[in-house]
Design a protein around this motif. Structure first.
Motif, PDB file in Angstrom:
ATOM      1  N   ASP A  88       0.804  -1.229   0.000  1.00  0.00           N
ATOM      2  CA  ASP A  88       0.000   0.000   0.000  1.00  0.00           C
ATOM      3  C   ASP A  88       0.835   1.277   0.000  1.00  0.00           C
ATOM      4  O   ASP A  88       0.273   2.375   0.063  1.00  0.00           O
ATOM      5  CB  ASP A  88      -0.916   0.038   1.229  1.00  0.00           C
ATOM      6  CG  ASP A  88      -1.791  -1.192   1.344  1.00  0.00           C
ATOM      7  OD1 ASP A  88      -2.193  -1.731   0.290  1.00  0.00           O
ATOM      8  OD2 ASP A  88      -2.074  -1.623   2.480  1.00  0.00           O
ATOM      9  N   ARG A  89       2.172   1.119  -0.011  1.00  0.00           N
ATOM     10  CA  ARG A  89       3.088   2.272   0.054  1.00  0.00           C
ATOM     11  C   ARG A  89       2.910   3.059   1.351  1.00  0.00           C
ATOM     12  O   ARG A  89       3.093   4.276   1.382  1.00  0.00           O
ATOM     13  CB  ARG A  89       2.941   3.202  -1.157  1.00  0.00           C
ATOM     14  CG  ARG A  89       2.867   2.517  -2.497  1.00  0.00           C
ATOM     15  CD  ARG A  89       3.960   1.519  -2.733  1.00  0.00           C
ATOM     16  NE  ARG A  89       5.302   2.132  -2.807  1.00  0.00           N
ATOM     17  CZ  ARG A  89       6.424   1.420  -2.990  1.00  0.00           C
ATOM     18  NH1 ARG A  89       6.367   0.104  -3.078  1.00  0.00           N
ATOM     19  NH2 ARG A  89       7.587   2.042  -3.059  1.00  0.00           N
ATOM     20  N   ARG A  90       2.559   2.383   2.426  1.00  0.00           N
ATOM     21  CA  ARG A  90       2.460   3.045   3.729  1.00  0.00           C
ATOM     22  C   ARG A  90       3.861   3.471   4.193  1.00  0.00           C
ATOM     23  O   ARG A  90       4.830   2.769   3.936  1.00  0.00           O
ATOM     24  CB  ARG A  90       1.869   2.097   4.768  1.00  0.00           C
ATOM     25  CG  ARG A  90       0.430   1.699   4.510  1.00  0.00           C
ATOM     26  CD  ARG A  90      -0.541   2.694   5.137  1.00  0.00           C
ATOM     27  NE  ARG A  90      -1.913   2.263   4.939  1.00  0.00           N
ATOM     28  CZ  ARG A  90      -2.558   1.432   5.753  1.00  0.00           C
ATOM     29  NH1 ARG A  90      -1.940   0.939   6.809  1.00  0.00           N
ATOM     30  NH2 ARG A  90      -3.813   1.102   5.516  1.00  0.00           N
ATOM     31  N   PRO A  91       3.978   4.583   4.919  1.00  0.00           N
ATOM     32  CA  PRO A  91       5.294   4.981   5.448  1.00  0.00           C
ATOM     33  C   PRO A  91       5.803   3.938   6.445  1.00  0.00           C
ATOM     34  O   PRO A  91       5.034   3.397   7.240  1.00  0.00           O
ATOM     35  CB  PRO A  91       5.010   6.313   6.141  1.00  0.00           C
ATOM     36  CG  PRO A  91       3.717   6.800   5.553  1.00  0.00           C
ATOM     37  CD  PRO A  91       2.926   5.575   5.210  1.00  0.00           C
ATOM     38  N   LEU A  92       7.093   3.685   6.406  1.00  0.00           N
ATOM     39  CA  LEU A  92       7.692   2.751   7.349  1.00  0.00           C
ATOM     40  C   LEU A  92       7.803   3.373   8.738  1.00  0.00           C
ATOM     41  O   LEU A  92       8.105   4.557   8.878  1.00  0.00           O
ATOM     42  CB  LEU A  92       9.088   2.342   6.889  1.00  0.00           C
ATOM     43  CG  LEU A  92       9.196   1.294   5.796  1.00  0.00           C
ATOM     44  CD1 LEU A  92      10.659   1.131   5.379  1.00  0.00           C
ATOM     45  CD2 LEU A  92       8.632  -0.048   6.244  1.00  0.00           C
TER      46      LEU A  92
END
Length: 371
Positions: free
Chosen positions: A313-317
């Motif tokens: 989902d391209r969530r921030p790490l």
């Protein structure tokens, strides 16, 4: 687009096995355990039905995985991580990122495909107490931070912990002691919350409490660009030990201990009050700000779930690998300062620390061989 991430776990020691079982038991949404890697045949038989490889290179050639969790001994992190990134895989590295800054620089330089997610397991970033403190500090609610004091000596380990493996607590095996192995979590939090120090002065005792060659008792003094400073005390030889983080700032004080978050707020900033009052022993009025903290967060499981969500989902790490080098550098600086007896400015020269570490590793190898 795939909706499941096939993950391989490289290294089936304590943490590698935890990650593998979480995946196998379906505790990580939209992820599966696709393969494991370990050189020890006994450990490789622990997870029946899961494809097993003797080394990472064989796993990468098999193309069974989209991502790997690297949970090998410390010195293997850079080699395995570089190979996995060059194989165009997503990578989650167990702490520490590497043993020394030079290897961390090499590892990060291999992350050329920015579409591939590269994280590090700093699971204590999921603790709601530290998350809340970071919010308060970063929002300016506390005003300028003047002093940070962290005593983290509840990492007690008995002699049996060190005698159980001949690689543990050696320069040649682990590359350090309490700083690289246990308190790397706390040094990460220190920088995550307050920013990177600009200098470090370390006072390390080597084998103070245990018959080991690496540090098991440390006091460090850190300075920041804004003039604030921190003291950091850690050990694996004190019981019951203490975990107390205290922050003194213009607008008040925060003290975090296990199960406790105490936020005392000044009615006005202490510097302004100091200039205004005519009373020689006066102090600012204070109020206790209620802060409700529940639990310790998702810890390792949350970090792995976040890694999968970042891939799909391209969530921030929560903990990007690029931030892991700061903690490696701070560990190196504290040790180098103790060895040389001087303050180390940051950023530090990675080649200088590498020379010192190689000397320690050579001495360690001689002791192991009996020469």
């Amino acid at each position: 687009m795939k909706n499941t991430v096939r993950i391989g776990v490289i290294g089936l020691g304590n943490m590698g096995l935890v990650h593998a079982r979480h995946l196998l038991e379906g505790k990580v949404a939209r992820a599966s355990l696709a393969a494991v890697v370990d050189q020890n045949p006994a450990r490789r038989a622990i997870l029946p039905g899961v494809p097993v490889f003797g080394d990472g290179a064989a796993l990468f050639r098999a193309r069974l995985v989209d991502a790997v969790i690297v949970a090998t001994p410390h010195y293997d992190h850079a080699v395995t991580g570089v190979a996995a990134l060059r194989a165009d895989l997503h990578v989650l590295m167990e702490k520490p990122l590497t043993v020394d800054k030079a290897d961390a620089e090499r590892l990060l330089a291999a992350h050329t495909n920015r579409r591939k997610i590269f994280g590090v397991v700093f699971n204590q970033r999921t603790d709601p107490a530290y998350r809340r403190l970071r919010e308060i500090v970063r929002a300016g609610e506390l005003g300028a931070v003047r002093r940070v004091s962290w005593t983290i000596t509840d990492w007690f380990r008995p002699r049996a912990y060190f005698s159980g493996s001949n690689w543990r607590a050696t320069w040649v095996g682990e590359g350090g002691g309490v700083l690289i192995n246990q308190s790397t979590h706390n040094l990460d939090l220190l920088q995550w919350i307050f920013g990177a120090p600009v200098s470090a002065r370390g006072f390390c005792r080597f084998g103070r409490y245990h018959p080991i060659e690496v540090e098991d008792d440390v006091t460090a003094y850190l300075e920041f660009a804004n003039g604030s400073h921190a003291t950091f005390i850690t050990s694996t030889g004190e019981a019951p030990g203490t975990n107390r983080l205290e922050v003194a700032a213009e607008n008040g004080r925060v003290v975090i201990e296990p199960g406790s978050f105490r936020y005392t707020r000044n009615a006005e900033p202490m510097s302004r009050f100091s200039r205004r009052t005519r009373e020689p022993f006066a102090k600012p009025a204070t109020t206790e700000v209620p802060v409700e903290i529940k639990g310790a967060g998702g810890q390792h499981l949350e970090i792995v779930q976040n890694f999968v969500d970042a891939i799909l989902d391209r969530r921030p790490l929560i903990a990007p690998a690029a931030e892991g080098i700061r903690t490696v550098e701070l560990v190196n600086a504290i040790l180098l300062s103790s060895w040389t007896g001087r303050t180390i400015d940051l950023p530090m020269n990675s080649a200088n620390y590498r020379r010192w570490l190689k000397r320690k590793v050579a001495e360690s190898a001689k002791r192991k061989s009996g020469r």
